[in-house]
Design a protein around this motif. Structure first.
Motif, short mmCIF file in Angstrom:
data_model
loop_
_atom_site.label_atom_id
_atom_site.label_comp_id
_atom_site.label_asym_id
_atom_site.label_seq_id
_atom_site.Cartn_x
_atom_site.Cartn_y
_atom_site.Cartn_z
N UNK A 270 0.84 -1.20 0.00
CA UNK A 270 0.00 0.00 0.00
C UNK A 270 0.88 1.24 0.00
N UNK A 271 0.36 2.38 -0.49
CA UNK A 271 1.16 3.60 -0.53
C UNK A 271 1.72 4.01 0.82
N UNK A 272 0.98 3.77 1.91
CA UNK A 272 1.47 4.20 3.21
C UNK A 272 2.78 3.50 3.58
N UNK A 273 2.97 2.29 3.12
CA UNK A 273 4.21 1.57 3.43
C UNK A 273 5.36 1.99 2.52
N UNK A 274 5.03 2.65 1.43
CA UNK A 274 6.05 3.15 0.50
C UNK A 274 6.49 4.57 0.82
N UNK A 275 5.62 5.34 1.51
CA UNK A 275 5.89 6.77 1.71
C UNK A 275 5.89 7.21 3.17
N UNK A 276 5.31 6.43 4.08
CA UNK A 276 5.26 6.81 5.48
C UNK A 276 6.06 5.79 6.30
N UNK A 277 6.31 6.11 7.56
CA UNK A 277 7.16 5.22 8.36
C UNK A 277 6.77 5.26 9.84
N UNK A 278 7.47 4.46 10.62
CA UNK A 278 7.27 4.42 12.07
C UNK A 278 7.46 5.80 12.69
N UNK A 279 8.27 6.64 12.08
CA UNK A 279 8.46 8.01 12.58
C UNK A 279 7.13 8.76 12.63
N UNK A 280 6.25 8.49 11.66
CA UNK A 280 4.95 9.16 11.65
C UNK A 280 4.08 8.68 12.81
#
Length: 467
Positions: A270-280
Motif C-alpha cells: 500500500x502507498x502508506x508503506x512506500x511513503x510513510x514510516x514508524x516516525x509518523x
C-alpha cells in the motif's frame, strides 16, 4: 455519446505510445496511431473531442482493497460508498473492490446482501466485493460456492484480531481446501495476532500507551512468521494465496521464496508503506494516531525493499486498504490506550498520484505504474479485459493525466470524508485531468460531473494468474 481522445500518449503494461482513442457509448471502440488520420474522421461525428496533447492516457485505476462503511471497534469507517467512490474518481480510480464483512454467528450470503445494500444506488464508480470470513463452519464453507456463483470469488481471512476476525490454523486449512476445490482465492491478513495481543498487554501494563507502541507491539518478525505460516498452509492445500497489505521486508522475503518455487502466492503493498514510516506513528501530541493501521508503518529502511519487490513482481499490486477514521471523533477513542485507536489510514484518492511519484523518482517505469495500479488488479481478480486496459471492447474507464502538473496534498483539497490527510503538505508531480467511467466524463477541469448510482456491481471471474 461518442468521445474522441486525441494527441495523447497511451500507457499500457508495455510502455508509452502516441495514440488516439474512440469511445462509443460505454466501450472503447478503437485505438489508432495518430498518423493514420482516423481521429479526424472520428472527430467529425463525435459528441466530444478531448485534446490530450502532452498528457498520458491510461486505463482507470483499480483499487482492490477498500473498506467503505466498515464497522471497527465500536465505530465505522468515515467514507460511505458515495463519498469514498467519489474521492476515488477524483484520484483516477474507476473501480474498487470492497470487503463485505461476515460477523460471527451470521452467514456469508447475509453479509453480502448487506454490502449490496450499502453500495447499490450510491457508488459513483464500479465496484465488486470480496468476502471476509470470520466464522468458519460447515455452513460457511458451503456458502463459499454460492458466493462464487454470485461473482464474489475471493475470501479474506485474518491471523490477527483474536475474538473478532481471527481464524485458527485449522480453520484456515479448511477454508483453503474449499477454495482450492472451487477455484477461489484466499486473501490473508498475515500477522501473529496471539503473540501481538500479549505484547500489547505487556506494553499497556508498563505505561507505554502512546500511538507509536501500536507499531512496536506488532514487530515485522510477527508479520513474517504469519506470512510464512499462511504460505505453508496454502502449499499443503494447493490453494492460491494473496497476502494483503504487506509492509515488511521479512514478509516480502517469504513471498519471494514461495514464488521462486512456482507456488501460487501473490502479494500487495500500500502507498502508506512506500511513503510513510514508524516516525509518523511517533509524532507528538497524539498526532501519531492518524497513522495507526495494521500492519503498522515500518522503519523507513523497509521502503527500498518494497519498491524493489514492485520492480521484481514479488509484489504484484498496490492497493490502499482505505479505511478512514476521523482524528477528532474516532481516533481519539484510543487516547491513553493505543489498542483502542481505530485501525486505518485514508488514501483511496491518492494512490494513482503517489505511484506516479515512483515513476518520477525512477523506482518504477510507466508500464509498471499501469500494471500494478490497473492491469494486474484486473487480471488478479477476474475483471480483465473488461477493466484494466484501453482496447476495443473494454469498458471506457480512462484517465487523462498531466505528468507535469504540480499539486500539494492536503485535507483542505481532498474529497475523502475524513478530517486529516496522511500526506498533509506533500508536494507531488502529476495530476488527474479528466476521468471517464464507462464512457461518461465524471471528472474534468477540476469539477465533478459524476453522480451517486452511476457505479454498478461487477460480478468477477476467477484469478487469471493461477498455474
Amino acid at each position: 455519446m461518442n468521445t474522441v481522445i486525441r494527441n495523447g500518449i497511451l500507457l499500457s503494461t508495455t510502455g508509452a505510445t502516441p495514440a488516439d482513442v474512440l469511445v462509443a457509448g460505454e466501450k472503447v471502440a478503437a485505438v489508432a496511431a495518430p498518423e493514420s488520420g482516423l481521429a479526424d474522421t472520428w472527430a467529425a461525428g463525435a459528441d466530444r473531442v478531448i485534446d490530450a496533447a502532452g498528457k498520458y492516457v491510461l486505463p482507470g485505476g483499480i483499487d482492490v482493497h477498500t473498506h467503505m462503511e466498515m464497522p471497527f471497534g465500536g465505530t465505522h469507517s468515515a467514507d460511505t460508498f458515495e463519498t469514498g467512490t467519489t474521492a476515488a474518481a477524483w484520484g483516477g480510480t474507476t473501480t474498487i473492490v470492497d470487503f463485505a464483512v461476515q460477523p460471527k454467528g451470521t452467514s456469508l450470503l447475509s453479509a453480502l446482501e448487506a454490502w449490496h445494500g450499502k453500495a447499490a444506488g450510491k457508488a459513483a464508480v464500479d465496484y465488486g466485493f470480496h468476502m471476509i470470513i470470520s466464522d468458519v463452519n460447515d455452513a460457511t464453507l458451503k456458502e463459499m460456492d454460492a458466493c462464487v456463483g454470485a461473482g464474489v470469488n475471493s475470501f479474506k481471512m485474518f491471523m490477527a484480531y483474536p475474538g473478532v476476525f481471527y481464524a485458527t490454523d485449522g480453520e484456515i486449512l479448511r477454508a483453503m481446501q474449499k477454495a482450492k476445490d472451487i477455484g477461489a482465492t484466499i486473501m490473508m491478513h498475515a500477522e501473529n495476532g496471539i503473540a501481538i495481543d500479549q505484547l500489547v498487554v505487556q506494553a499497556l501494563a508498563e505505561g507505554r500507551t502512546d500511538p507509536v507502541h501500536h507499531g512496536t507491539t506488532r514487530p515485522p518478525e510477527l508479520e513474517a512468521e504469519a506470512t510464512h505460516r499462511a504460505i505453508t498452509l496454502a502449499k499443503v492445500t494447493g490453494a492460491p494465496l494473496y497476502i494483503v497489505h504487506l509492509s515488511a521486508s521479512q514478509a516480502l522475503s517469504a513471498v519471494a521464496a514461495a514464488r521462486d518455487t512456482g507456488q501460487n502466492v501473490f502479494a500487495e503493498t500500500c502507498p502508506q508503506y512506500l511513503f510513510l514510516s514508524l516516525d509518523d506513528l511517533g509524532r507528538p501530541d497524539f498526532e501519531g494516531a492518524k497513522y495507526v493501521a495494521s500492519p503498522p508503518l515500518r522503519p523507513v529502511e523497509h521502503q527500498d525493499e518494497l519498491w524493489r519487490g514492485l520492480r521484481t513482481n514479488d509484489l504484484s499490486v498496490v492497493s490502499t486498504d482505505h479505511c478512514p477514521f476521523c482524528f477528532k471523533d474516532q481516533k481519539q477513542l484510543g487516547k491513553g490506550d493505543f489498542s483502542k485507536i481505530p485501525n486505518g489510514i485514508p488514501g483511496v484518492e491518492h494512490r494513482m498520484d503517489l505511484l506516479h511519484q515512483g515513476v518520477v523518482r525512477g523506482e518504477i517505469s510507466l508500464g509498471r505504474w499501469v500494471e500494478i495500479a490497473s492491469t494486474t488488479p484486473a487480471r488478479m481478480f477476474g475483471l480483465y479485459p473488461r477493466k484494466g486496459v484501453i482496447a476495443p471492447g473494454s469498458d471506457a474507464d480512462i484517465v487523462v493525466y498531466d505528468p507535469r502538473a504540480r499539486q500539494t496534498l492536503s485535507v483542505r483539497t481532498h474529497h475523502m470524508a475524513v478530517d486529516y490527510s496522511a500526506y498533509e503538505g506533500m508536494s507531488i508531480t502529476g495530476r488527474v485531468e479528466t476521468v471517464l467511467s464507462r464512457g461518461r466524463i465524471i471528472i474534468t477541469c477540476g469539477e465533478f460531473h459524476g453522480r451517486a448510482g452511476h457505479g454498478g456491481f461487477l460480478a468477477r471471474d476467477l484469478c487469471q494468474y493461477l498455474t
